[in-house]
Design a protein around this motif. Structure first.
Motif, PDB file in Angstrom:
ATOM      1  N   LEU A 295       0.849  -1.191   0.000  1.00  0.00           N
ATOM      2  CA  LEU A 295       0.000   0.000   0.000  1.00  0.00           C
ATOM      3  C   LEU A 295       0.889   1.248   0.000  1.00  0.00           C
ATOM      4  CD1 LEU A 295      -2.624  -1.086   2.694  1.00  0.00           C
ATOM      5  CD2 LEU A 295      -2.889  -1.143   0.201  1.00  0.00           C
ATOM      6  N   SER A 296       0.550   2.210  -0.820  1.00  0.00           N
ATOM      7  CA  SER A 296       1.303   3.467  -0.912  1.00  0.00           C
ATOM      8  C   SER A 296       0.511   4.593  -0.273  1.00  0.00           C
ATOM      9  CB  SER A 296       1.544   3.846  -2.377  1.00  0.00           C
ATOM     10  OG  SER A 296       2.338   2.891  -3.007  1.00  0.00           O
ATOM     11  N   ALA A 297       1.196   5.448   0.470  1.00  0.00           N
ATOM     12  CA  ALA A 297       0.552   6.621   1.066  1.00  0.00           C
ATOM     13  C   ALA A 297       0.283   7.656  -0.025  1.00  0.00           C
ATOM     14  CB  ALA A 297       1.429   7.215   2.162  1.00  0.00           C
ATOM     15  N   VAL A 298      -0.957   8.098  -0.121  1.00  0.00           N
ATOM     16  CA  VAL A 298      -1.319   9.151  -1.077  1.00  0.00           C
ATOM     17  C   VAL A 298      -1.723  10.436  -0.358  1.00  0.00           C
ATOM     18  CG1 VAL A 298      -1.922   7.567  -2.934  1.00  0.00           C
ATOM     19  CG2 VAL A 298      -3.694   8.293  -1.321  1.00  0.00           C
ATOM     20  N   HIS A 299      -1.855  10.362   0.966  1.00  0.00           N
ATOM     21  CA  HIS A 299      -2.156  11.552   1.766  1.00  0.00           C
ATOM     22  C   HIS A 299      -1.632  11.337   3.179  1.00  0.00           C
ATOM     23  CE1 HIS A 299      -4.265  14.951   3.549  1.00  0.00           C
ATOM     24  NE2 HIS A 299      -4.622  14.131   4.514  1.00  0.00           N
ATOM     25  N   ARG A 300      -1.011  12.395   3.719  1.00  0.00           N
ATOM     26  CA  ARG A 300      -0.568  12.422   5.116  1.00  0.00           C
ATOM     27  C   ARG A 300      -0.934  13.789   5.668  1.00  0.00           C
ATOM     28  NH1 ARG A 300       5.566   9.909   4.889  1.00  0.00           N
ATOM     29  NH2 ARG A 300       5.143   8.500   3.162  1.00  0.00           N
ATOM     30  N   GLY A 301      -1.733  13.794   6.718  1.00  0.00           N
ATOM     31  CA  GLY A 301      -2.134  15.065   7.318  1.00  0.00           C
ATOM     32  C   GLY A 301      -2.024  15.004   8.832  1.00  0.00           C
ATOM     33  N   ARG A 302      -1.963  16.158   9.457  1.00  0.00           N
ATOM     34  CA  ARG A 302      -1.916  16.246  10.921  1.00  0.00           C
ATOM     35  C   ARG A 302      -2.756  17.440  11.319  1.00  0.00           C
ATOM     36  NH1 ARG A 302       1.979  13.650  14.968  1.00  0.00           N
ATOM     37  NH2 ARG A 302       1.418  14.734  16.857  1.00  0.00           N
ATOM     38  N   ARG A 303      -3.533  17.284  12.380  1.00  0.00           N
ATOM     39  CA  ARG A 303      -4.378  18.389  12.839  1.00  0.00           C
ATOM     40  C   ARG A 303      -4.501  18.367  14.354  1.00  0.00           C
ATOM     41  NH1 ARG A 303      -9.199  16.493  14.519  1.00  0.00           N
ATOM     42  NH2 ARG A 303      -9.979  14.553  13.660  1.00  0.00           N
ATOM     43  N   SER A 304      -4.938  19.477  14.891  1.00  0.00           N
ATOM     44  CA  SER A 304      -5.185  19.552  16.324  1.00  0.00           C
ATOM     45  C   SER A 304      -6.499  18.827  16.628  1.00  0.00           C
ATOM     46  CB  SER A 304      -5.245  21.010  16.774  1.00  0.00           C
ATOM     47  OG  SER A 304      -6.257  21.693  16.074  1.00  0.00           O
ATOM     48  N   ASP A 305      -6.749  18.634  17.879  1.00  0.00           N
ATOM     49  CA  ASP A 305      -7.935  17.914  18.332  1.00  0.00           C
ATOM     50  C   ASP A 305      -9.178  18.793  18.194  1.00  0.00           C
ATOM     51  OD1 ASP A 305      -9.080  15.556  19.741  1.00  0.00           O
ATOM     52  OD2 ASP A 305      -9.501  17.059  21.283  1.00  0.00           O
TER      53      ASP A 305
END
Length: 100
Positions: free
Chosen positions: A64-74
């Motif tokens: 499986l290849s990563a096509v999106h990586r995101g980070r956010r606050s709670d």
């Protein structure tokens, strides 16, 4: 497939088995999306520290290849909690190193 706030409840052997199974189940052209909670473990909860990098590496082991990586606050504004969002897709099949 969507796994929302589930992955960090699995220990390492369970994550390996689960990723293997997800890779088997995702259809060609399909995606696997998951969220990871980062922060202190609430009292009485079974949770494990799991990084986005570790999860991406595990997904790659199973094609499986990563096509999106995101980070956010709670969204509940807990200062000590944040979330990663990852989306994977099956890698296209190859023959002798040539993509189809």
């Amino acid at each position: 497939m969507l796994l929302s706030a589930v992955w960090m409840h699995l220990d390492e052997p369970e994550r390996i088995d689960a990723m293997r199974r997800l890779a088997e189940l995702v259809a060609p052209g399909g995606h696997v999306a998951l969220s990871l909670r980062h922060g202190p473990v609430p009292t009485g909860r079974r949770m494990f520290a799991v990084s986005a990098a570790e999860t991406v590496a595990l997904a790659e082991r199973f094609g499986l290849s990563a096509v999106h990586r995101g980070r956010r606050s709670d969204c509940l504004t807990r200062e000590d909690v944040s979330w990663s969002t990852l989306v994977f897709r099956p890698e296209p099949p190859t023959i002798a190193g040539v993509s189809r």
